[in-house]
Motif scaffolding. Sequence first.
Motif, PDB file in Angstrom:
ATOM      1  N   TRP A   1       0.836  -1.205   0.000  1.00  0.00           N
ATOM      2  CA  TRP A   1       0.000   0.000   0.000  1.00  0.00           C
ATOM      3  C   TRP A   1       0.868   1.250   0.000  1.00  0.00           C
ATOM      4  O   TRP A   1       0.603   2.209  -0.741  1.00  0.00           O
ATOM      5  CB  TRP A   1      -0.926  -0.034   1.213  1.00  0.00           C
TER       6      TRP A   1
ATOM      7  N   TRP B   1      -3.113   4.016  -3.116  1.00  0.00           N
ATOM      8  CA  TRP B   1      -3.469   4.935  -2.034  1.00  0.00           C
ATOM      9  C   TRP B   1      -3.819   6.303  -2.587  1.00  0.00           C
ATOM     10  O   TRP B   1      -4.620   7.044  -1.982  1.00  0.00           O
ATOM     11  CB  TRP B   1      -2.358   5.015  -0.998  1.00  0.00           C
TER      12      TRP B   1
ATOM     13  N   HIS C   1      -7.461   6.107  -3.621  1.00  0.00           N
ATOM     14  CA  HIS C   1      -8.294   6.109  -2.427  1.00  0.00           C
ATOM     15  C   HIS C   1      -8.398   7.522  -1.831  1.00  0.00           C
ATOM     16  O   HIS C   1      -9.475   7.945  -1.379  1.00  0.00           O
ATOM     17  CB  HIS C   1      -7.695   5.133  -1.405  1.00  0.00           C
ATOM     18  N   TRP C   2      -7.303   8.264  -1.855  1.00  0.00           N
ATOM     19  CA  TRP C   2      -7.320   9.629  -1.321  1.00  0.00           C
ATOM     20  C   TRP C   2      -8.230  10.525  -2.151  1.00  0.00           C
ATOM     21  O   TRP C   2      -8.994  11.320  -1.598  1.00  0.00           O
ATOM     22  CB  TRP C   2      -5.901  10.176  -1.293  1.00  0.00           C
TER      23      TRP C   2
ATOM     24  N   CYS D   1       2.321   8.483   1.447  1.00  0.00           N
ATOM     25  CA  CYS D   1       1.091   7.771   1.833  1.00  0.00           C
ATOM     26  C   CYS D   1       0.654   8.252   3.214  1.00  0.00           C
ATOM     27  O   CYS D   1       1.420   8.150   4.185  1.00  0.00           O
ATOM     28  CB  CYS D   1       1.348   6.264   1.846  1.00  0.00           C
TER      29      CYS D   1
ATOM     30  N   THR E   1      -3.160   3.957   6.225  1.00  0.00           N
ATOM     31  CA  THR E   1      -3.930   2.856   5.652  1.00  0.00           C
ATOM     32  C   THR E   1      -5.414   3.137   5.782  1.00  0.00           C
ATOM     33  O   THR E   1      -5.842   3.917   6.640  1.00  0.00           O
ATOM     34  CB  THR E   1      -3.592   1.543   6.370  1.00  0.00           C
TER      35      THR E   1
END
Length: 674
Positions: free
Chosen positions: A134, A146, A149-150, A163, A166
């Motif tokens: 990740w 990641w 996802h952000w 990053c 998680t």
Amino acid sequence: MNSSLVHIRRQLFNVPVSEQEEFAAIDLVWQRKIDLRLDLMECIHRARNKKAEYERLSALVGGGNGYSPFNLKRMYRRFVRGGMRWQALAPKYKEACAAAGRGLPAEFVTYWREQVLANQRKSRPMWKKLLLDWERGEAIPGYGTWMDHWRRRHPLRPLPLRCPGTPRGWSYDNLMDHAPERVEIDLARDGEFASLAQLAQIQRDRSELRPLEFIAFDDVQLDFRCVSLEHLQVVPLRGLVALDIGMAVALDHAAGPCHVDDKGVRKSIAYADMKRLLFRLLTTVGIPRGYKMTLLVENETATIDPADEILLSRVSNGQIVVKRTPMKSRAIVAGGFEERHGSPQAKGWLESWFNLLHNELASVPGQFGRDPIKAKAGDYEGRLAETTRLLKDVAHLPVEVRSDLHFAFPTVEQGLRHLREAVARINSREHHRLQGFADIVEWRFQEGHEWQPIATLKPEHESVVEKRKRKERPIERLERGVRDHEFERLSPGVLGFLLEDKRLVATTKPYELAFQVGGKRRVFRNAALDALSKVGRQFIACWQADLFDRVYLFNEEGGWVGEARCVQAVNPLDADAFGRAVAEAREINERTLKTVQEVRAPASRQRLADLEVNSAVLARAAIAAGAPTAEADAAALTTAMEAAAAERRRAKSKAQTAKELSLARGAGDEDDAD
């Protein structure tokens, strides 16, 4: 208010009938908590001023127990986002979160389960690998990278340089809640064979089995090592066992060392040993008459060749049925590599019996340990090094001298003796929990006296005796079952295909064979077998390895002839044994002489007729000469002839007895010379 609307509201704030079973599976404490929370959610949902309702309900139920106004607000929002389902109010509400589009994505859960099963030892390394992947920016199923996802969660905020962390729910404990079950992990890591104990088992009952109805065969390697004086090696012992499942009795067994020959080939028990075991079982114990005998064999050493299986069924008229333990051959997952193993459930009784055997033999010196890696005997290596050096030093000595040495391991002969004694103890054990075994009540007058059956106790002794109750011994159960059923022993003549030790021999004397077998010249006789009367006639002699008490004879075309027993040398001072040997030799000699007499009977009758004719002629000649004593002379001549005949018979009898004694002594001297 509309009645249908009231019904809908009641359904929203109650557990539906279709989900009552799922609700009942929750702890009773949480069932009461969910009922309370559903009532609170209904009050909050109906209130127009929800802030004031939070305050009121918190004061009503006690805010210190997790029902503060803030907690009630969060609880209500979670309830609404969860589709107003009661599961949203339960602990670990994964189902409600998934239904609302929250929690761990299904694609990620599948990916995580695959990662856990991919590691053959632990699960935590896969969690660490997940976090590392990740942070590196690799795409994770259900989330993407990641960065992706952000952007989904914070579309208006700038992308961080590193990053930021998680996703929610990626703690190790939470992910392990979504991991496969323990049995599934063990199945994937260790295979089906190693995980059988955690899978569904079959409960079996042998209490209704009759004697010799179900016999299982298997091979076993013992946990101790032995010294082979013949091969100068420290070797393990392997054995074959025939176990009557219903009686829990080892009917017979065979064992031998596993050694390496001069060519480097490993020698151990083989199919020939299995055939000899079958031969002994069927010729000494026999088969039941009223029901079939089932032989459960494996697929390696303790097996029965399909051709021999057909012959066994034919010679027993279908009474012998052979079954094999199934072999499982399949991949755990589609497209995976094939896993092949036997089915220990099919012979679980044997595995249990072998465990008992290992326990009985655990005190024998030279233990290798029940597990060569985890539980190896601590002194094994030292014993092995010392014994190996000693065997090298005595390699030039004959076997007879080597047997006088004391080794750190038992010799093969001693190991086989320990095995026989252990099998006898197991067959006579009283402390067990076997199915279908009776309780035996016994009595005795005092300690030191033998225990006797309760049926022999007299009423007047009832108050002065000691009693005990024990479990029936396996050998006693077998004996009881044998008395209640009929059995038939098979003739060796129909089981010759089970004997592989054979050679072509010929009679050296009437009713006698002599040939080299087992490193020694041995003599075999059978005075009742007419086929052996002719000297020089050839037969195929078969015998069981290491058992030379008798041979089984077939003609050159394979037809059954009979058996002959080995002649044992006797001590001349042992009157009984010597008398039996003389009687046997006399019987054989009389049968031989009887044959000669039958052949020469016409000549003997002719000779007697000639004597009568001669006597008559002489008598008539004397009368014609006018001799007054002619009749007296004829009578005297007849008397003399009869006396001469009687004397010849007595001399013949003495010569025959002297010949028998010389033959008996000569046989003993011949054995000594060999």
